[in-house]
Design a protein around this motif. Structure first.
Motif, PDB file in Angstrom:
ATOM      1  N   HIS A  95       0.747  -1.053   0.116  1.00 42.79           N
ATOM      2  CA  HIS A  95       0.128  -0.252  -0.254  1.00 42.79           C
ATOM      3  C   HIS A  95       1.042   0.877   0.173  1.00 42.79           C
ATOM      4  O   HIS A  95       1.740   1.245   1.153  1.00 42.79           O
ATOM      5  CB  HIS A  95      -0.539  -0.069   1.272  1.00 42.79           C
ATOM      6  CG  HIS A  95      -2.303   1.263   1.099  1.00 42.79           C
ATOM      7  ND1 HIS A  95      -1.342   2.294   1.466  1.00 42.79           N
ATOM      8  CD2 HIS A  95      -3.334   0.717   0.528  1.00 42.79           C
ATOM      9  CE1 HIS A  95      -2.777   3.447   0.903  1.00 42.79           C
ATOM     10  NE2 HIS A  95      -3.379   1.892   0.962  1.00 42.79           N
ATOM     11  N   GLY A 148      -6.943   6.583   4.333  1.00 42.06           N
ATOM     12  CA  GLY A 148      -6.957   5.238   2.357  1.00 42.06           C
ATOM     13  C   GLY A 148      -5.786   4.198   3.480  1.00 42.06           C
ATOM     14  O   GLY A 148      -6.915   2.461   2.948  1.00 42.06           O
ATOM     15  N   GLU A 151      -8.081   2.020   6.086  1.00 44.01           N
ATOM     16  CA  GLU A 151      -9.053   1.976   5.735  1.00 44.01           C
ATOM     17  C   GLU A 151      -9.123   1.017   5.194  1.00 44.01           C
ATOM     18  O   GLU A 151      -9.645  -1.027   5.091  1.00 44.01           O
ATOM     19  CB  GLU A 151      -9.715   2.496   5.127  1.00 44.01           C
ATOM     20  CG  GLU A 151     -10.842   1.492   3.437  1.00 44.01           C
ATOM     21  CD  GLU A 151     -12.145   1.276   4.758  1.00 44.01           C
ATOM     22  OE1 GLU A 151     -13.293   1.013   4.289  1.00 44.01           O
ATOM     23  OE2 GLU A 151     -12.595   2.043   5.553  1.00 44.01           O
ATOM     24  N   TRP A 152      -7.383   0.697   4.535  1.00 46.09           N
ATOM     25  CA  TRP A 152      -6.490  -1.471   3.829  1.00 46.09           C
ATOM     26  C   TRP A 152      -6.655  -2.385   4.731  1.00 46.09           C
ATOM     27  O   TRP A 152      -6.559  -3.225   4.848  1.00 46.09           O
ATOM     28  CB  TRP A 152      -5.788  -0.737   2.801  1.00 46.09           C
ATOM     29  CG  TRP A 152      -5.072  -1.264   2.029  1.00 46.09           C
ATOM     30  CD1 TRP A 152      -3.803  -2.570   2.263  1.00 46.09           C
ATOM     31  CD2 TRP A 152      -5.393  -2.046   1.627  1.00 46.09           C
ATOM     32  NE1 TRP A 152      -3.569  -3.274   1.064  1.00 46.09           N
ATOM     33  CE2 TRP A 152      -4.622  -3.150   0.917  1.00 46.09           C
ATOM     34  CE3 TRP A 152      -6.434  -2.054   0.428  1.00 46.09           C
ATOM     35  CZ2 TRP A 152      -5.090  -4.465  -0.336  1.00 46.09           C
ATOM     36  CZ3 TRP A 152      -6.827  -3.432  -0.896  1.00 46.09           C
ATOM     37  CH2 TRP A 152      -5.994  -4.319  -0.902  1.00 46.09           C
ATOM     38  N   ARG A 155     -10.353  -3.273   5.949  1.00 42.75           N
ATOM     39  CA  ARG A 155     -10.761  -4.773   5.012  1.00 42.75           C
ATOM     40  C   ARG A 155      -9.652  -5.859   5.646  1.00 42.75           C
ATOM     41  O   ARG A 155     -10.195  -6.897   5.192  1.00 42.75           O
ATOM     42  CB  ARG A 155     -10.771  -3.926   3.794  1.00 42.75           C
ATOM     43  CG  ARG A 155     -10.982  -3.037   3.561  1.00 42.75           C
ATOM     44  CD  ARG A 155     -11.485  -2.751   1.884  1.00 42.75           C
ATOM     45  NE  ARG A 155     -11.898  -0.976   2.049  1.00 42.75           N
ATOM     46  CZ  ARG A 155     -12.448  -0.529   0.695  1.00 42.75           C
ATOM     47  NH1 ARG A 155     -11.946  -1.330  -0.149  1.00 42.75           N
ATOM     48  NH2 ARG A 155     -13.220   0.110   0.519  1.00 42.75           N
ATOM     49  N   ALA A 289     -12.597   4.866   5.315  1.00 39.94           N
ATOM     50  CA  ALA A 289     -13.443   5.686   3.917  1.00 39.94           C
ATOM     51  C   ALA A 289     -14.002   6.593   4.219  1.00 39.94           C
ATOM     52  O   ALA A 289     -14.091   7.836   3.511  1.00 39.94           O
ATOM     53  CB  ALA A 289     -13.373   4.552   2.952  1.00 39.94           C
ATOM     54  N   MET A 309      -7.796   8.082  -1.567  1.00 35.42           N
ATOM     55  CA  MET A 309      -7.116   7.443  -0.690  1.00 35.42           C
ATOM     56  C   MET A 309      -7.063   6.065  -1.691  1.00 35.42           C
ATOM     57  O   MET A 309      -7.437   5.617  -2.841  1.00 35.42           O
ATOM     58  CB  MET A 309      -8.560   6.451  -0.020  1.00 35.42           C
ATOM     59  CG  MET A 309      -8.965   7.818   1.345  1.00 35.42           C
ATOM     60  SD  MET A 309     -10.137   7.235   1.909  1.00 35.42           S
ATOM     61  CE  MET A 309     -11.258   7.718   1.040  1.00 35.42           C
ATOM     62  N   LEU A 311      -7.708   3.023  -2.736  1.00 38.84           N
ATOM     63  CA  LEU A 311      -8.161   2.140  -2.201  1.00 38.84           C
ATOM     64  C   LEU A 311      -8.632   0.757  -3.188  1.00 38.84           C
ATOM     65  O   LEU A 311      -9.328   1.985  -4.049  1.00 38.84           O
ATOM     66  CB  LEU A 311      -9.824   2.046  -1.686  1.00 38.84           C
ATOM     67  CG  LEU A 311      -9.509   2.632  -0.468  1.00 38.84           C
ATOM     68  CD1 LEU A 311     -10.737   3.586   0.147  1.00 38.84           C
ATOM     69  CD2 LEU A 311      -9.135   2.032   0.885  1.00 38.84           C
ATOM     70  N   ASP A 314     -12.394   0.350  -4.352  1.00 36.94           N
ATOM     71  CA  ASP A 314     -13.255   0.769  -3.742  1.00 36.94           C
ATOM     72  C   ASP A 314     -13.713   2.209  -5.280  1.00 36.94           C
ATOM     73  O   ASP A 314     -13.575   2.045  -5.357  1.00 36.94           O
ATOM     74  CB  ASP A 314     -13.135   2.332  -3.591  1.00 36.94           C
ATOM     75  CG  ASP A 314     -13.263   2.076  -2.163  1.00 36.94           C
ATOM     76  OD1 ASP A 314     -13.425   3.838  -1.268  1.00 36.94           O
ATOM     77  OD2 ASP A 314     -13.985   1.711  -1.553  1.00 36.94           O
ATOM     78  N   ASP A 389      -2.529   4.523  -8.424  1.00 35.32           N
ATOM     79  CA  ASP A 389      -3.361   3.426  -8.133  1.00 35.32           C
ATOM     80  C   ASP A 389      -3.261   2.418  -9.969  1.00 35.32           C
ATOM     81  O   ASP A 389      -3.569   1.694 -10.186  1.00 35.32           O
ATOM     82  CB  ASP A 389      -4.492   3.146  -7.152  1.00 35.32           C
ATOM     83  CG  ASP A 389      -4.241   3.147  -6.408  1.00 35.32           C
ATOM     84  OD1 ASP A 389      -3.415   2.902  -5.313  1.00 35.32           O
ATOM     85  OD2 ASP A 389      -5.408   3.396  -5.414  1.00 35.32           O
TER      86      ASP A 389
END
Length: 762
Positions: A95, A148, A151-152, A155, A289, A309, A311, A314, A389
């Motif tokens: 990440h 971000g 959130e990663w 998850r 998020a 972010m 993701l 997402d 990304d």
């Protein structure tokens, strides 16, 4: 890194400060053990409750790294903590806003260690100590990036439980990275004692201090408390002098956070922090998020640059209902680019529109205006702002399809699901189906892709080329980039399917400069001031905007004697605002070899591949020059297609940086340039560089050796101009013969002229 003056151990760049009195020393042979493991020159840079952090050189890859080594005599709890961090960070590596694990191993004596990137800039806590509170817009950007990262982790089922400025490091590219998962809660992993308060109290959620289990919302609180600290310079519930820990706990769990509105911060930004730090967990954003999206809307509302972010799976952020799809316009309207819009309109329905120019040229502003024109003409416009990304083809195509479906929900209904299930294997089929659906619909769709220069992945570039090569006339692709890399310009130029706006076209002309400064920014400048400023900036929009801000920042927009001239004279590469802009937006994207090459090349007023090789002493000089031109690094082609020159402000900036980085190198570069120009028969430039190198003897030797040739070609003015550049004594001693010859030639010319006049009169 040295120790603080008060004798405390310096904070670890990995774990933050820890009380030195409780540390256990590693055995003294650890440096030798690391050296055997290819980790040389170990220097201790910090300690934690579980071991020591070293700065090392990893010889095999010639890079500096940080190495955490587990203490040999730790109890089981701290050993478990070390292994928990290894487990958590291993699952999260990759990440962009979480520190990567590069290697996990054990030393010869069985001590585990973790190798991670070394962050020379340290943590946000260190930055606060050195520089004080950060600008609120920068705090918003950091908040979005770290949201971000959290959130990663969430998850993946991992709670960080110790989010604070000391645990957010800064990369060389100014990106925040979350670290220190030593107390993280990992499913199936190790747990800390149920009744222990594992995090830092000032950044720990009230319910955790009261003994409740940590949750996702507890991490959200920690991030909100971190942003509070970054924008104020202190924690919301900082422990007071002499205050007992219990009293601090009571304040955190019973008192509201201090009122940030007293700091004149944006109301929506303050509201986001207050929501994240709510004493009632149910009133906080439900996920990291969601908190990140609140911060993104703050950016949107205030016309800031969009941050995403990271993701991968997402969906794009929601936009306010009152705003059309795509990026929001700045609150301060940009200058209408009517001249460029006419070029775009004249392009008709060509497949590819490419706008490529250096940073700060106004590419996005032009895209926004062109988008409005297309929408007015009844064309649906999908907007994709590229980020890191998109260096993954599946993610790039997924983001692109999401953007398209926001304006054309009838297209590619199942594409995202196919990409999630099949990954790379589905790319070609998904793109083919999308093209067929656009063609069958009979409706024109414009796909706008901004910041394309961020994409370097070959598969992502191939995906765009596939769309262009197989797309029909109903699909128009508009791309803005700082470089031409990754764009099939030549192929589409031959097909007459290209509309192109480059750096020469996009920069302001004199009339646009006047409109921008006087009409749009309300500055009271004379025509002479405007023309001087236009010449100094060469129409570079970012520099003009920085000038306008500087003048307005002086407290008045009315003309005062000398003020305009003073501001204009300061518009150089050494101007602090321009320097900061170029460092943030240009140099941070370049490799060290390219930066060194550009600094060396900037010494010359013009450059070609041969001169570049001579000055940089780099066997890759020709390739570096080609790459610099291709990437739009402020190099402009001259009338001679083999020669280039730097944009004036960028050249000034590079020369200033060169003088600071390598003070003695400037003279040697001038001498190299002088000799190269002399070898290629370019006397004037050779003399100029010799004089700049403070070597008048070499300059006058050049003049003396070639002066007769100059006189033979009747370029006396050029010869005299060069001679007068040297010191009087040396000119006199070195050039007596030359001046005598010159005098004879002048007398001969005058005599011939008199003879001709006599014949004419007779």
């Amino acid at each position: 890194m040295g120790a603080p003056k008060d004798g405390r151990k310096i904070s670890s760049v990995i774990t933050g400060p820890e009380p030195s009195s409780t540390q256990r020393d590693l055995r003294p042979d650890i440096v030798a053990e690391l050296d055997v493991a290819d980790l040389a020159d170990a220097q201790e840079i910090g300690r934690g409750g579980f071991g020591v952090v070293y700065k090392c050189v990893q010889r095999s890859l010639d890079r500096t790294v940080a190495v955490k080594v587990l203490s040999a005599d730790l109890d089981q709890e701290n050993r478990d903590r070390f292994l928990r961090e290894e487990h958590a960070m291993g699952r999260l590596s990759g990440h962009p806003n979480i520190v990567d694990i590069l290697q996990v191993d054990v030393t010869m004596t069985g001590r585990p260690y973790i190798v991670m990137p070394f962050h020379a800039r340290g943590s946000l806590e260190a930055l606060l100590r050195e520089s004080g509170p950060l600008p609120w817009a920068e705090v918003v950007r950091i908040g979005i990036k770290v949201a971000g990262a959290l959130e990663w982790a969430h998850r993946a089922g991992i709670l960080h439980r110790d989010v604070k400025p000391a645990n957010i490091l800064l990369t060389a590219y100014d990106e925040p990275q979350l670290t220190d998962f030593g107390i993280a809660r990992v499913p199936g992993g190790f747990e800390t004692s149920t009744n222990a308060i594992a995090g830092s109290p000032a950044f720990t959620a009230p319910e955790v201090l009261q003994g409740h289990e940590p949750t996702v919302r507890s991490d959200v609180y920690g991030l909100g408390a971190t942003l509070f600290c970054l924008v104020t310079g202190h924690a919301a519930f900082e422990r007071k002098s002499g205050e007992k820990v219990v009293a601090q706990f009571l304040r955190i769990t019973s008192e509201p956070i201090p009122d940030l509105r007293e700091l004149d911060l944006p109301v929506d930004f303050v509201a986001a922090i207050e929501a994240a730090m709510s004493a009632d967990p149910s009133k906080r954003p439900a996920t990291a998020a969601e908190f990140g999206q609140m911060l993104q809307l703050v950016e949107d509302e205030h016309g800031l640059r969009h941050d995403e972010m990271a993701l991968p799976t997402d969906r794009p952020r929601p936009v306010p209902a009152t705003v059309a799809q795509g990026p929001l316009k700045s609150a301060q309207a940009s200058l209408p680019r009517s001249r460029l819009l006419e070029i775009l309109k004249a392009g008709g329905g060509r497949q590819l529109t490419a706008i490529h120019a250096p940073a700060g040229s106004g590419k996005t502003a032009l895209l926004l205006q062109w988008r409005d024109v297309l929408i007015h003409d009844g064309i649906a416009v999908a907007w994709l702002s590229v980020d890191g990304d998109d260096n993954n083809a599946v993610w790039f195509v997924t983001h692109m399809i999401d953007a398209i479906r926001r304006v054309r929900p009838d297209l590619a209904a199942d594409a995202t699901e196919r990409l999630e299930e099949q990954g790379d294997d589905a790319l070609r089929a998904v793109l083919t189906a999308l093209i067929e659906q656009i063609h069958t619909s009979g409706e024109t769709l414009a796909l706008v892709i901004d910041d394309w220069h961020r994409v370097t992945d070959r598969d992502s570039i191939a995906a765009l080329e596939f769309l262009l090569d197989h797309g029909c006339h109903h699909l128009r692709i508009v791309v803005a980039s700082r470089s031409r890399t990754g764009l099939p310009l030549a192929r589409f130029r031959v097909r007459d399917e290209l509309v192109e706006i480059d750096s020469d076209a996009i920069r302001f002309d004199l009339d646009e400069t006047k409109q921008f400064l006087v009409d749009a920014r309300g500055l009271d400048l004379s025509d002479a001031d405007i023309e001087a400023l236009w010449a100094a900036t060469e129409g570079w929009v970012a520099a003009l905007q920085l000038f306008a801000l500087a003048v307005r920042g002086s407290g008045t927009t009315t003309r005062s004697i000398g003020r305009s001239a003073d501001e204009i004279s300061r518009m150089s590469g050494s101007h602090s605002a321009i320097g900061e802009y170029l460092i943030e937006n240009v140099l941070h994207t370049l490799e060290p070899e390219m930066i060194e090459f550009l600094m060396a090349a900037s010494v010359a007023e013009r450059i070609n591949s041969g001169l570049a090789a001579a000055m940089s002493d780099d066997e890759n000089a020709r390739a570096l020059l080609d790459d610099a031109v291709h990437r739009g690094l402020f190099l402009q082609r001259t009338e001679d297609p083999d020669w280039f020159r730097f944009q004036l402000l960028f050249a000034d900036f590079l020369r200033q940086r060169l003088e600071r980085a390598h003070p003695g190198r400037v003279r040697s570069l001038h001498l190299r340039a002088s000799r190269w120009f002399a070898e290629h028969g370019m006397l004037r430039e050779s003399v100029d560089h010799a004089m700049a190198a403070a070597d008048p003897k070499f300059a006058l030797d050049l003049i003396e050796s070639t002066g007769m040739d100059i006189m033979e070609t009747s370029r006396m003015n050029a010869l005299l101009a060069m001679v007068t550049k040297g010191p009087v004594q040396q000119v006199t001693s070195k050039s007596k013969g030359l001046f005598a010859a010159a005098l004879n030639k002048v007398n001969s010319a005058l005599g011939a002229s008199d003879d001709n006049k006599g014949r004419d009169q007779s």
